[in-house]
Design a protein around this motif. Structure first.
Motif, PDB file in Angstrom:
ATOM      1  N   ARG A 134      38.033  37.481  31.697  1.00  0.00           N
ATOM      2  CA  ARG A 134      36.809  38.250  31.913  1.00  0.00           C
ATOM      3  C   ARG A 134      35.767  37.424  32.661  1.00  0.00           C
ATOM      4  NH1 ARG A 134      35.092  43.045  29.956  1.00  0.00           N
ATOM      5  NH2 ARG A 134      37.331  43.333  30.161  1.00  0.00           N
ATOM      6  N   TYR A 135      35.680  36.155  32.367  1.00  0.00           N
ATOM      7  CA  TYR A 135      34.719  35.279  33.036  1.00  0.00           C
ATOM      8  C   TYR A 135      34.966  35.237  34.544  1.00  0.00           C
ATOM      9  CZ  TYR A 135      33.037  30.780  34.824  1.00  0.00           C
ATOM     10  OH  TYR A 135      32.469  29.802  35.594  1.00  0.00           O
ATOM     11  N   PHE A 136      36.214  35.052  34.946  1.00  0.00           N
ATOM     12  CA  PHE A 136      36.526  35.003  36.377  1.00  0.00           C
ATOM     13  C   PHE A 136      36.285  36.355  37.039  1.00  0.00           C
ATOM     14  CE2 PHE A 136      38.713  31.027  35.415  1.00  0.00           C
ATOM     15  CZ  PHE A 136      38.446  30.287  36.551  1.00  0.00           C
ATOM     16  N   LYS A 137      36.577  37.432  36.355  1.00  0.00           N
ATOM     17  CA  LYS A 137      36.359  38.755  36.921  1.00  0.00           C
ATOM     18  C   LYS A 137      34.889  39.010  37.235  1.00  0.00           C
ATOM     19  CE  LYS A 137      40.251  41.131  37.235  1.00  0.00           C
ATOM     20  NZ  LYS A 137      40.671  41.781  38.510  1.00  0.00           N
ATOM     21  N   VAL A 138      34.025  38.508  36.381  1.00  0.00           N
ATOM     22  CA  VAL A 138      32.601  38.785  36.531  1.00  0.00           C
ATOM     23  C   VAL A 138      31.903  37.743  37.393  1.00  0.00           C
ATOM     24  CG1 VAL A 138      30.412  39.039  35.288  1.00  0.00           C
ATOM     25  CG2 VAL A 138      32.508  40.000  34.327  1.00  0.00           C
ATOM     26  N   VAL A 139      32.100  36.469  37.066  1.00  0.00           N
ATOM     27  CA  VAL A 139      31.338  35.405  37.707  1.00  0.00           C
ATOM     28  C   VAL A 139      31.967  34.961  39.027  1.00  0.00           C
ATOM     29  CG1 VAL A 139      30.400  33.074  37.396  1.00  0.00           C
ATOM     30  CG2 VAL A 139      30.541  34.642  35.446  1.00  0.00           C
ATOM     31  N   HIS A 140      33.280  34.985  39.137  1.00  0.00           N
ATOM     32  CA  HIS A 140      33.972  34.561  40.368  1.00  0.00           C
ATOM     33  C   HIS A 140      34.931  35.673  40.816  1.00  0.00           C
ATOM     34  CE1 HIS A 140      32.388  30.523  39.740  1.00  0.00           C
ATOM     35  NE2 HIS A 140      32.856  30.557  38.503  1.00  0.00           N
ATOM     36  N   PRO A 141      34.391  36.802  41.248  1.00  0.00           N
ATOM     37  CA  PRO A 141      35.243  37.962  41.573  1.00  0.00           C
ATOM     38  C   PRO A 141      36.194  37.735  42.737  1.00  0.00           C
ATOM     39  CG  PRO A 141      32.982  38.317  42.313  1.00  0.00           C
ATOM     40  CD  PRO A 141      32.967  37.078  41.470  1.00  0.00           C
ATOM     41  N   HIS A 142      35.918  36.755  43.590  1.00  0.00           N
ATOM     42  CA  HIS A 142      36.779  36.513  44.755  1.00  0.00           C
ATOM     43  C   HIS A 142      37.740  35.350  44.530  1.00  0.00           C
ATOM     44  CE1 HIS A 142      34.359  39.384  46.899  1.00  0.00           C
ATOM     45  NE2 HIS A 142      33.255  38.680  46.688  1.00  0.00           N
ATOM     46  N   HIS A 143      37.737  34.801  43.344  1.00  0.00           N
ATOM     47  CA  HIS A 143      38.645  33.697  43.052  1.00  0.00           C
ATOM     48  C   HIS A 143      40.079  34.208  43.025  1.00  0.00           C
ATOM     49  CE1 HIS A 143      40.472  30.291  40.900  1.00  0.00           C
ATOM     50  NE2 HIS A 143      39.402  29.592  41.230  1.00  0.00           N
ATOM     51  N   ARG A 144      41.018  33.370  43.447  1.00  0.00           N
ATOM     52  CA  ARG A 144      42.421  33.786  43.490  1.00  0.00           C
ATOM     53  C   ARG A 144      42.975  34.068  42.093  1.00  0.00           C
ATOM     54  NH1 ARG A 144      45.659  28.247  45.234  1.00  0.00           N
ATOM     55  NH2 ARG A 144      45.049  26.945  43.429  1.00  0.00           N
ATOM     56  N   PHE A 145      42.299  33.549  41.068  1.00  0.00           N
ATOM     57  CA  PHE A 145      42.702  33.845  39.693  1.00  0.00           C
ATOM     58  C   PHE A 145      42.676  35.352  39.436  1.00  0.00           C
ATOM     59  CE2 PHE A 145      41.967  34.361  35.132  1.00  0.00           C
ATOM     60  CZ  PHE A 145      42.902  33.502  34.592  1.00  0.00           C
ATOM     61  N   ASN A 146      41.762  36.063  40.111  1.00  0.00           N
ATOM     62  CA  ASN A 146      41.633  37.506  39.920  1.00  0.00           C
ATOM     63  C   ASN A 146      42.728  38.294  40.636  1.00  0.00           C
ATOM     64  OD1 ASN A 146      39.205  37.388  38.359  1.00  0.00           O
ATOM     65  ND2 ASN A 146      38.107  36.887  40.244  1.00  0.00           N
ATOM     66  N   ARG A 147      43.495  37.621  41.479  1.00  0.00           N
ATOM     67  CA  ARG A 147      44.611  38.285  42.156  1.00  0.00           C
ATOM     68  C   ARG A 147      45.926  38.060  41.406  1.00  0.00           C
ATOM     69  NH1 ARG A 147      41.699  36.027  46.518  1.00  0.00           N
ATOM     70  NH2 ARG A 147      43.175  34.298  46.728  1.00  0.00           N
ATOM     71  N   MET A 148      45.823  37.640  40.186  1.00  0.00           N
ATOM     72  CA  MET A 148      46.995  37.417  39.355  1.00  0.00           C
ATOM     73  C   MET A 148      47.807  38.703  39.217  1.00  0.00           C
ATOM     74  SD  MET A 148      47.185  36.250  35.339  1.00  0.00           S
ATOM     75  CE  MET A 148      46.108  34.867  35.607  1.00  0.00           C
ATOM     76  N   THR A 149      49.098  38.608  39.445  1.00  0.00           N
ATOM     77  CA  THR A 149      49.979  39.766  39.285  1.00  0.00           C
ATOM     78  C   THR A 149      50.433  39.881  37.830  1.00  0.00           C
ATOM     79  OG1 THR A 149      51.985  38.484  39.754  1.00  0.00           O
ATOM     80  CG2 THR A 149      50.786  39.433  41.650  1.00  0.00           C
ATOM     81  N   LYS A 150      51.047  41.006  37.514  1.00  0.00           N
ATOM     82  CA  LYS A 150      51.563  41.201  36.159  1.00  0.00           C
ATOM     83  C   LYS A 150      52.662  40.187  35.844  1.00  0.00           C
ATOM     84  CE  LYS A 150      52.264  45.598  36.899  1.00  0.00           C
ATOM     85  NZ  LYS A 150      52.690  47.010  36.699  1.00  0.00           N
TER      86      LYS A 150
END
Length: 364
Positions: A134-150
């Motif tokens: 949730r932290y990466f989704k909100v604070v770092h929305p463009h981080h590659r962590f948010n492109r994590m696949t299933k």
């Protein structure tokens, strides 16, 4: 009550034993705990009932109601599995408390202790992963962590399980059965005199893990919560609803974390300090022992409270839950949507709006 019989259950969870003489100093008499068979069975039964109700509903929603899964959903699903692991193990402990002795043999004793200790570690680790996601989704929305696949989320989940289970595997290598017949008990050890060096090391590892796996994740949870709150306050002034929804996740996780795991951590440190530096202080030792008994029930209450985390952590889960409830009990905006569905054009617009809202809220 003899020491072996009175301390069996407390020792099995938090490894408490009466201080033995050290350096010529006398140890405390047997604690003679009578409350373990009175307090713990009803508390653990309540934990099982509430935990099964909440997690069966959660499992049903995850398996049959959610059409699309994302990494956050996968992490929450693993948390459900961790809860079921401990819920399966607790009835054996309740039976041992009510009978006054262990009747399930050595293999089940090892597995029982292993599952109970592993659950605490897995629950803490998975809740921390959810908060970090949730932290990466909100604070770092463009981080590659948010492109994590299933698929990548599955690997992360497997890594978490491996990380928390590995330190507990040595428990399976040693027998924890003491006594025989009607005095058979399943726990780590009776006293340092009777314990082997390997068991003493194992108990020391357990105490260290109990403290570290609380302090480190708590620091990470507080960091994520503070950063999310400050970020949304700075970047989305006037959108209090989005701030509130994003913070609900972190607040729910921190609340469950503190209620369930803080008492056990504090009492573990307390007993550890008393045994190491004040072995003659029997009054303090007895006090922390009694507090530990109460904390045991709270330690497994997380299995009943985790469904609250599911509701706040996933908008898809929340909407699926609301859709399964009777119309009179549904969430407010879902009921409004049903009323607006009388108009075809309004329905189409509402569905498009709901889809955008789902995606936006899931990102938070």
């Amino acid at each position: 009550m003899q020491l072996e019989q009175s301390d069996n259950f407390t020792t099995s969870f938090s490894n408490i034993t009466t201080p033995t003489p050290e350096g010529g100093r006398g140890g405390c008499p047997p604690v003679g705990i009578q409350l373990e068979g009175v307090i713990l069975p009803p508390v653990l039964i309540i934990d099982i009932i509430l935990g099964l109700l909440g997690n069966i509903v959660a499992l049903w929603i995850f398996c049959f109601k959610l059409k699309a899964w994302n990494p956050n959903t996968l992490f929450l699903f693993n948390l459900v599995i961790a809860d079921f692991v401990v819920l399966v193990s607790l009835p054996l402990r309740i039976d041992a408390l009510l009978r006054g002795h262990w009747v399930f043999g050595d293999v089940l004793c090892r597995l029982n202790l292993f599952m109970m200790f592993s659950n605490r570690s897995a629950s803490i680790a998975l809740m921390t992963v959810v908060a970090i996601y949730r932290y990466f989704k909100v604070v770092h929305p463009h981080h590659r962590f948010n492109r994590m696949t299933k698929c990548q989320a599955v690997y992360v989940s497997l890594f978490v399980w491996l990380l928390v289970i590995s330190p507990r595997v040595p428990m399976l290598a040693y027998s924890h059965i003491k006594g025989s017949g009607s005095s058979t008990q399943c726990f780590f050890f009776t006293s340092y005199k009777e314990a082997s060096r390997a068991i003493i090391i194992l108990v020391g590892m357990h105490r260290i893990l109990t403290v570290l796996e609380f302090i480190i994740p708590l620091a990470m949870l507080l960091f994520c919560s503070i950063r999310i709150f400050s970020f949304l306050k700075e970047r989305q002034m006037g959108k209090a609803d989005k701030v509130r929804k994003a913070m609900q996740v972190c607040v729910a996780i921190v609340a469950v974390f503190m209620v369930c795991f803080l008492p056990t951590t504090v009492t573990t440190i307390g007993v550890w300090v008393i045994r190491s530096y004040r072995p003659w202080d029997c009054s303090a030792f007895y006090t922390f022992t009694q507090l530990t008994i109460v904390s045991l029930g709270l330690n497994f209450l997380n299995s009943a409270l985790d469904p609250i985390v599911y509701v706040f952590s996933s908008s898809m889960f929340r909407k699926a839950l609301c859709s399964t409830l009777p119309r009179a009990l549904r969430c407010g905006h879902d009921t409004d949507n049903d009323k607006e569905s009388s108009s075809g054009s309004q329905t189409t617009q509402q569905e498009l709006k709901s889809l955008r809202t789902d995606r936006s809220s899931e990102a938070l």
